[in-house]
Design a protein around this motif. Sequence first.
Motif, PDB file in Angstrom:
ATOM      1  N   VAL A  17      41.065 -26.937  28.926  1.00 45.27           N
ATOM      2  CA  VAL A  17      42.008 -26.207  30.025  1.00 45.27           C
ATOM      3  C   VAL A  17      41.015 -25.477  31.088  1.00 45.27           C
ATOM      4  CG1 VAL A  17      43.350 -23.993  30.446  1.00 45.27           C
ATOM      5  CG2 VAL A  17      43.807 -25.551  28.429  1.00 45.27           C
ATOM      6  N   ILE A  18      40.987 -25.756  32.139  1.00 44.87           N
ATOM      7  CA  ILE A  18      40.299 -25.100  33.359  1.00 44.87           C
ATOM      8  C   ILE A  18      41.156 -23.805  33.853  1.00 44.87           C
ATOM      9  CG2 ILE A  18      38.881 -25.395  35.491  1.00 44.87           C
ATOM     10  CD1 ILE A  18      39.572 -28.427  33.812  1.00 44.87           C
ATOM     11  N   GLN A  19      40.471 -22.710  33.683  1.00 44.95           N
ATOM     12  CA  GLN A  19      41.412 -21.280  33.749  1.00 44.95           C
ATOM     13  C   GLN A  19      41.105 -20.750  34.946  1.00 44.95           C
ATOM     14  OE1 GLN A  19      40.049 -19.105  30.549  1.00 44.95           O
ATOM     15  NE2 GLN A  19      41.693 -20.022  28.993  1.00 44.95           N
ATOM     16  N   GLY A  20      40.002 -21.051  35.833  1.00 44.17           N
ATOM     17  CA  GLY A  20      39.796 -20.639  37.015  1.00 44.17           C
ATOM     18  C   GLY A  20      39.021 -18.959  37.052  1.00 44.17           C
ATOM     19  N   GLU A  21      38.646 -18.686  35.796  1.00 45.09           N
ATOM     20  CA  GLU A  21      38.211 -17.118  35.599  1.00 45.09           C
ATOM     21  C   GLU A  21      36.732 -17.085  35.887  1.00 45.09           C
ATOM     22  OE1 GLU A  21      39.209 -16.184  31.713  1.00 45.09           O
ATOM     23  OE2 GLU A  21      41.429 -16.264  31.899  1.00 45.09           O
ATOM     24  N   GLN A  22      35.964 -18.166  35.817  1.00 47.66           N
ATOM     25  CA  GLN A  22      34.746 -18.095  36.349  1.00 47.66           C
ATOM     26  C   GLN A  22      34.303 -18.746  37.449  1.00 47.66           C
ATOM     27  OE1 GLN A  22      32.324 -16.349  34.080  1.00 47.66           O
ATOM     28  NE2 GLN A  22      34.183 -15.874  32.666  1.00 47.66           N
ATOM     29  N   ALA A  23      33.291 -18.526  37.965  1.00 51.17           N
ATOM     30  CA  ALA A  23      33.008 -19.214  39.268  1.00 51.17           C
ATOM     31  C   ALA A  23      32.894 -20.631  39.260  1.00 51.17           C
ATOM     32  CB  ALA A  23      31.553 -18.614  39.949  1.00 51.17           C
ATOM     33  N   TRP A  24      32.323 -21.366  38.209  1.00 51.49           N
ATOM     34  CA  TRP A  24      32.340 -22.713  38.183  1.00 51.49           C
ATOM     35  C   TRP A  24      33.721 -23.160  37.615  1.00 51.49           C
ATOM     36  CZ3 TRP A  24      33.664 -25.221  33.619  1.00 51.49           C
ATOM     37  CH2 TRP A  24      33.879 -24.315  32.513  1.00 51.49           C
ATOM     38  N   GLU A  25      34.356 -22.593  37.177  1.00 50.09           N
ATOM     39  CA  GLU A  25      35.873 -23.020  37.156  1.00 50.09           C
ATOM     40  C   GLU A  25      36.644 -23.062  38.387  1.00 50.09           C
ATOM     41  OE1 GLU A  25      37.525 -22.039  32.451  1.00 50.09           O
ATOM     42  OE2 GLU A  25      36.967 -20.098  33.941  1.00 50.09           O
ATOM     43  N   LYS A  26      36.437 -22.240  39.099  1.00 49.58           N
ATOM     44  CA  LYS A  26      36.949 -22.172  40.469  1.00 49.58           C
ATOM     45  C   LYS A  26      36.362 -23.175  41.295  1.00 49.58           C
ATOM     46  CE  LYS A  26      37.784 -17.095  40.639  1.00 49.58           C
ATOM     47  NZ  LYS A  26      37.216 -15.909  41.241  1.00 49.58           N
ATOM     48  N   ASP A  27      35.138 -23.735  41.125  1.00 45.14           N
ATOM     49  CA  ASP A  27      34.573 -24.768  41.788  1.00 45.14           C
ATOM     50  C   ASP A  27      35.219 -26.078  41.411  1.00 45.14           C
ATOM     51  OD1 ASP A  27      32.641 -23.251  43.164  1.00 45.14           O
ATOM     52  OD2 ASP A  27      31.057 -23.802  41.715  1.00 45.14           O
ATOM     53  N   ILE A  28      35.612 -26.141  40.287  1.00 41.43           N
ATOM     54  CA  ILE A  28      36.301 -27.301  39.603  1.00 41.43           C
ATOM     55  C   ILE A  28      37.403 -27.704  40.204  1.00 41.43           C
ATOM     56  CG2 ILE A  28      37.314 -28.458  37.618  1.00 41.43           C
ATOM     57  CD1 ILE A  28      35.008 -27.432  36.187  1.00 41.43           C
ATOM     58  N   LEU A  29      38.475 -26.403  40.294  1.00 47.91           N
ATOM     59  CA  LEU A  29      39.993 -26.226  40.874  1.00 47.91           C
ATOM     60  C   LEU A  29      39.729 -26.683  42.336  1.00 47.91           C
ATOM     61  CD1 LEU A  29      41.213 -22.940  38.884  1.00 47.91           C
ATOM     62  CD2 LEU A  29      41.725 -25.258  38.508  1.00 47.91           C
ATOM     63  N   GLY A  30      38.812 -26.309  43.008  1.00 47.17           N
ATOM     64  CA  GLY A  30      38.479 -26.491  44.378  1.00 47.17           C
ATOM     65  C   GLY A  30      38.386 -28.071  44.333  1.00 47.17           C
ATOM     66  N   ALA A  31      37.538 -28.736  43.767  1.00 47.63           N
ATOM     67  CA  ALA A  31      37.412 -29.958  43.796  1.00 47.63           C
ATOM     68  C   ALA A  31      38.649 -30.716  43.441  1.00 47.63           C
ATOM     69  CB  ALA A  31      36.115 -30.540  43.004  1.00 47.63           C
ATOM     70  N   ILE A  32      39.329 -30.268  42.648  1.00 46.07           N
ATOM     71  CA  ILE A  32      40.611 -31.147  42.055  1.00 46.07           C
ATOM     72  C   ILE A  32      41.505 -30.902  43.513  1.00 46.07           C
ATOM     73  CG2 ILE A  32      42.545 -31.357  40.812  1.00 46.07           C
ATOM     74  CD1 ILE A  32      40.997 -29.952  38.595  1.00 46.07           C
ATOM     75  N   ASP A  33      41.619 -29.972  44.080  1.00 41.84           N
ATOM     76  CA  ASP A  33      42.302 -29.840  45.329  1.00 41.84           C
ATOM     77  C   ASP A  33      41.876 -30.358  46.467  1.00 41.84           C
ATOM     78  OD1 ASP A  33      44.431 -27.889  44.739  1.00 41.84           O
ATOM     79  OD2 ASP A  33      43.168 -26.122  44.830  1.00 41.84           O
ATOM     80  N   ARG A  34      40.566 -30.499  46.631  1.00 42.36           N
ATOM     81  CA  ARG A  34      39.882 -31.402  47.719  1.00 42.36           C
ATOM     82  C   ARG A  34      40.419 -32.856  47.586  1.00 42.36           C
ATOM     83  NH1 ARG A  34      35.811 -27.721  47.128  1.00 42.36           N
ATOM     84  NH2 ARG A  34      34.660 -29.245  45.870  1.00 42.36           N
ATOM     85  N   MET A  35      40.357 -33.523  46.317  1.00 38.74           N
ATOM     86  CA  MET A  35      40.666 -34.878  46.047  1.00 38.74           C
ATOM     87  C   MET A  35      42.130 -35.126  46.471  1.00 38.74           C
ATOM     88  SD  MET A  35      38.692 -36.095  42.585  1.00 38.74           S
ATOM     89  CE  MET A  35      39.241 -34.675  41.372  1.00 38.74           C
TER      90      MET A  35
END
Length: 311
Positions: free
Chosen positions: A125-143
């Motif tokens: 689970v990528i929760q989006g609480e930490q900066a690195w998790e937000k980076d991952i969520l942003g990368a998924i959105d970009r894809m």
Amino acid sequence: MNREMLRENRVHGHPMYPVSIYPNIEQLSGNRILDCHWHDEMEFIIVRKGKAIFQLDTAYYNVQEGQALFVNSGQLHAGILDGEAPCVFSAVVFKPEMLASPDFDVIQEKYIRPLLDQSFQPHPVIQGEQAWEKDILGAIDRMLNDNEKQSPAFELSTKANLYAIFAQIYAHSIPLSTNRQQAAGNPDKVDKLKIVLNFIHEHYAEPLKLKELAGIAGMSEGHFCRFFKQLTQKSPVEYINYYRILKASRLLESSRMKIVDIAMETGFDNLSYFITVFKQWKGCTPSTYRKPFSDKAAVILTEPAPHPMNE
């Protein structure tokens, strides 16, 4: 969007670019988000609205709006609604070969192989609480956005985003807790279930007996029913009917076979029962379900052919 199959037979993407995206998928009937299935591809699921409980093999995870889930290759996964609010999610599905190098190098040895053999198990689970998790969520959105819009060099940016995601996962990985809520039993249960599901998929058009399926799993009938329901959220009979209706739906969409012949072709020996089960899963009769596909085919057949000079 057709959400099908336990071991999916569909091809995600194509051999030159094995990536598929599924934006904004709404929940299925009742509280079902995603029916139990698995595939050889890896997958990122991001919840857009609502919240859900996702099953990965025998473990369960709560995923809320704005959070994402990583599904590794070969993992059995399913999802049910968590609460009353509707759930919408998007997904990126890709073959691990997208991450492969032409030669066996340090990337393969140190990062890709441990993912594939699951000796490395990040928290899914990528929760989006930490900066690195937000980076991952942003990368998924970009894809998702790049592939949906077919942006310039979207194939290259997709591969770059996947590498960026796994670099973040490895750099900030927290090992899975042994105290995670899990279904009773051991990982062998998942392998047994896959064997049974494969048998159903290969023999769905034939009479299937509970005793036979239980024997394949090496269990008593009562134990098998509890085991099957625990992992798929359906009884064996419900799942067999569900899979047969999926196959019948494809025939209704793509063929002119008589409905009674479709019923027989997909394992139903009684037309009335077929119609009853079809309505349970699809919310309408087979005839009603087929109509829009028949109408579309009729329009295509009656449209005038384009003039050669206009092609």
